[in-house]
Motif scaffolding. Structure first.
Motif, PDB file in Angstrom:
ATOM      1  N   ASN A 120       0.843  -1.347  -0.047  1.00 20.79           N
ATOM      2  CA  ASN A 120       0.052   0.091  -0.054  1.00 20.79           C
ATOM      3  C   ASN A 120       0.843   1.231  -0.003  1.00 20.79           C
ATOM      4  O   ASN A 120       1.898   1.371   0.647  1.00 20.79           O
ATOM      5  N   PHE A 121       0.799   2.242  -0.750  1.00 17.15           N
ATOM      6  CA  PHE A 121       1.154   3.642  -0.782  1.00 17.15           C
ATOM      7  C   PHE A 121       0.690   4.621  -0.897  1.00 17.15           C
ATOM      8  O   PHE A 121      -0.558   4.873  -1.570  1.00 17.15           O
ATOM      9  N   GLU A 122       0.644   5.831   0.285  1.00 20.07           N
ATOM     10  CA  GLU A 122       0.341   7.046   0.258  1.00 20.07           C
ATOM     11  C   GLU A 122       1.018   7.795   0.158  1.00 20.07           C
ATOM     12  O   GLU A 122       2.046   8.200   1.054  1.00 20.07           O
ATOM     13  N   ASP A 162      -1.283   6.871  11.554  1.00 18.41           N
ATOM     14  CA  ASP A 162      -2.250   8.241  11.648  1.00 18.41           C
ATOM     15  C   ASP A 162      -1.078   9.158  12.058  1.00 18.41           C
ATOM     16  O   ASP A 162      -1.641  10.449  11.640  1.00 18.41           O
ATOM     17  N   ILE A 189       3.173  11.437  -0.318  1.00 18.00           N
ATOM     18  CA  ILE A 189       3.255  12.710   0.544  1.00 18.00           C
ATOM     19  C   ILE A 189       3.656  13.770  -0.452  1.00 18.00           C
ATOM     20  O   ILE A 189       2.992  14.675  -0.613  1.00 18.00           O
ATOM     21  N   ARG A 241       0.461  10.465   8.885  1.00 18.79           N
ATOM     22  CA  ARG A 241      -0.348  11.352   7.928  1.00 18.79           C
ATOM     23  C   ARG A 241      -0.689  12.453   8.637  1.00 18.79           C
ATOM     24  O   ARG A 241      -0.901  13.588   7.607  1.00 18.79           O
ATOM     25  N   THR A 280       3.061   0.312   3.432  1.00 11.30           N
ATOM     26  CA  THR A 280       2.840  -0.674   4.260  1.00 11.30           C
ATOM     27  C   THR A 280       2.480  -1.903   3.550  1.00 11.30           C
ATOM     28  O   THR A 280       2.624  -1.785   2.247  1.00 11.30           O
ATOM     29  N   GLY A 319       6.457   8.323   0.115  1.00 10.98           N
ATOM     30  CA  GLY A 319       5.000   8.388   1.008  1.00 10.98           C
ATOM     31  C   GLY A 319       5.293   7.386   2.070  1.00 10.98           C
ATOM     32  O   GLY A 319       6.075   6.808   2.384  1.00 10.98           O
ATOM     33  N   GLN A 378       0.203  -4.793   1.797  1.00 11.79           N
ATOM     34  CA  GLN A 378      -0.848  -5.214   1.478  1.00 11.79           C
ATOM     35  C   GLN A 378      -1.636  -6.319   2.078  1.00 11.79           C
ATOM     36  O   GLN A 378      -0.745  -7.319   2.239  1.00 11.79           O
TER      37      GLN A 378
END
Length: 324
Positions: free
Chosen positions: A167-169, A299, A171, A302, A284, A281, A286
């Motif tokens: 998973n990639f968020e 959190d 930044i 983020r 985590t 970013g 998957q």
């Protein structure tokens, strides 16, 4: 098929043996490490190969070598055992009132502010939890993430083959500037040329890192060989000390040396390297369920990233003469 394989055929002793076979290129040694007899170990391997319908190991004169399928099972077995170890640790620490353990890896730039602010938020919300922070290149940290050694990474996904596993968020990206000490001979010079810069002493990241590759590509694109006189390191304190006390130069985001720039100890040369790194970013695994402590840390990252991004946009919106 996969559900039936896991529930009906795969046992804990298979996982342990697979991990040990990854460490020892010998069935006898792996069996001993897994506390099995050699015939039992050979039978377990044969059972797996029969159920999966594929060869997992090539038998050689001096031991065994995993096939591509064997390597895949070994890696997954290591992750499964790491998860069970993590579960045992979480239960033990929660029972003892400590609060668990969270492991994060990060590339350097986010550590200057985003990671620091996230750690402050994390400790305020999970005071009894233990936090382990490691710094390295994105590639090595993602490998450790996939092996279950890290809970999350603040970095980049460079290997596209791992994308389905992660998973990639996103930044933000990084702009690199040429940083030198205030008394460097090049300070105040106009119309600097890359051919002149290549003759300087450089501080560079390790070979194989994305920044090193792009610096090399920059010089080669201008028909120049990369700098010969270099110091190779990822240590920010060493980089700051070297660039402050010598005439070496380094390509860095300003965020890493903001205090020294503000104090007038260091300056950014008026030369556009045109180096923008890929977006980094929060990464985590998957399908992996984070521990409560790891959820708190994600959190916090983020929130810290959102604050940092808002501040960066506000700074860029100011007239050039008012920027820090």
């Amino acid at each position: 098929m996969s559900d039936r394989f896991v529930r009906s055929h795969l046992k804990m002793r298979h996982l342990i043996l697979l991990v040990e076979l990854g460490r020892h290129a010998s069935i006898a040694n792996a069996a001993a490490a897994a506390r099995l007899t050699q015939p039992s170990a050979s039978r377990l391997i044969s059972d797996l190969e029969h159920v999966l319908g594929i060869q997992l190991f090539e038998r050689m004169a001096r031991g065994v070598v995993p096939t591509w399928a064997g390597k895949m099972l070994i890696r997954r077995a290591g992750v499964a055992l790491a998860e069970m170890d993590a579960a045992h640790f979480e239960i033990s620490t929660l029972l003892s009132g400590i609060g668990g353990r969270v492991a994060i890896g990060s590339v350097l730039t986010p550590a200057t502010n985003i990671l620091m602010q996230a750690i402050k938020l994390f400790k305020a919300r999970s005071q009894k939890a233990s936090l382990v922070v490691d710094f390295s290149t994105s590639k090595s940290m993602v490998e450790r993430l996939l092996d279950g050694q890290l809970d999350m990474v603040l970095g980049r996904i460079l290997d596209t083959s791992t994308v389905p596993l992660l998973n990639f968020e996103p930044i933000t990206d990084e702009v690199h500037h040429l940083i030198v000490r205030a008394t460097h001979p090049l300070v105040g010079r106009a119309n600097l040329q890359l051919a002149e810069l290549v003759e300087q002493s450089w501080i560079v990241p390790p070979a194989g890192s994305i920044l090193r590759d792009r610096l090399t590509a920059l010089f080669l694109s201008e028909g120049l060989d990369p700098p010969v006189e270099t110091v190779e390191t990822l240590s920010v304190p060493l980089v700051v000390s070297l660039v402050t006390n010598t005439d070496m130069l380094v390509a860095l985001p300003k965020e890493l040396v903001q205090a020294q720039l503000a104090a007038g100890e260091l300056v950014a040369l008026p030369f556009d390297l045109k180096l923008r790194m890929d977006v980094y970013g929060i990464i985590t695994r998957q399908g992996h369920v984070l521990s409560p402590g790891a959820e708190i840390m994600v959190d916090a990252l983020r929130e810290a990233a959102a604050v940092e991004l808002a501040a960066s946009r506000k700074q860029r919106a100011l007239p050039a003469g008012l920027r820090a």
